[in-house]
Design an enzyme around this catalytic site. Sequence first.
Site, PDB file in Angstrom:
ATOM      1  N   ASP A   9      -1.218  -5.340  -2.311  1.00  0.00           N
ATOM      2  CA  ASP A   9      -0.623  -4.393  -1.816  1.00  0.00           C
ATOM      3  C   ASP A   9      -0.180  -4.857  -0.904  1.00  0.00           C
ATOM      4  O   ASP A   9       0.084  -4.727   0.555  1.00  0.00           O
ATOM      5  CB  ASP A   9      -2.062  -4.149  -1.339  1.00  0.00           C
ATOM      6  CG  ASP A   9      -1.277  -2.537  -0.333  1.00  0.00           C
ATOM      7  OD1 ASP A   9      -0.969  -1.385  -0.689  1.00  0.00           O
ATOM      8  OD2 ASP A   9      -2.450  -2.008   0.760  1.00  0.00           O
ATOM      9  N   GLU A  68       0.633  -3.217  -6.502  1.00  0.00           N
ATOM     10  CA  GLU A  68       0.634  -1.995  -6.239  1.00  0.00           C
ATOM     11  C   GLU A  68       2.463  -1.911  -5.787  1.00  0.00           C
ATOM     12  O   GLU A  68       3.014  -2.198  -5.035  1.00  0.00           O
ATOM     13  CB  GLU A  68      -0.096  -1.351  -4.947  1.00  0.00           C
ATOM     14  CG  GLU A  68      -0.589   0.343  -5.012  1.00  0.00           C
ATOM     15  CD  GLU A  68      -1.646   0.768  -4.162  1.00  0.00           C
ATOM     16  OE1 GLU A  68      -2.037   1.621  -4.889  1.00  0.00           O
ATOM     17  OE2 GLU A  68      -0.914   0.303  -2.944  1.00  0.00           O
ATOM     18  N   ASP A 141      -6.231  -2.073   4.212  1.00  0.00           N
ATOM     19  CA  ASP A 141      -4.460  -3.319   3.153  1.00  0.00           C
ATOM     20  C   ASP A 141      -5.594  -4.034   2.753  1.00  0.00           C
ATOM     21  O   ASP A 141      -5.052  -4.535   0.676  1.00  0.00           O
ATOM     22  CB  ASP A 141      -3.814  -3.847   4.363  1.00  0.00           C
ATOM     23  CG  ASP A 141      -3.296  -2.777   4.970  1.00  0.00           C
ATOM     24  OD1 ASP A 141      -2.798  -1.616   4.772  1.00  0.00           O
ATOM     25  OD2 ASP A 141      -2.907  -3.246   6.192  1.00  0.00           O
TER      26      ASP A 141
END
Length: 160
Positions: A9, A68, A141
């Site tokens: 991420d 992502e 996160d």
Amino acid sequence: MNLKILGIDPGSRNCGYAIMEANKGKNILIEAGLIKIKPSTLQYQITELCEGLDLIFKNHSFDEVAIEDIFFAYNPKTVLKLAQFRGALSLKILQIHGDFAEYTPLQVKKAVTGKAKATKEQVAFMVKRLLGLSKDIKPLDITDAIAVALTHAANLRVRV
């Protein structure tokens, strides 16, 4: 067949990562954490991010890598900074590992919670539940990186 998946991420302050093993519908979290990005020049931050990713790849080997995609942000400077981080991550992953999968935040939320408009807290709740964890995972996160890995594991099962 066991598959070791790295979920990432990307962020402008921290980059969450999750290392997960997927086997016949059972997912086991091996490690999760942050690559912390200190306030500095953009060039130094990108270097720090890439060095953190190097360290992860030095300590682990992966069958699959998933990242992502950039979310929509109102601040153009934030979008540009994230795009540069994401570009550096993409290049580093391609150099070290090769191909990788990409998922939008909506795809990740839908895969993990069943709702594309889920909140970060709802994603965190489902990550904890899907992995059978007793403690909350903080910061978000890290939870998001785990959700990316779970999304990829689910996508692989559909394709196989």
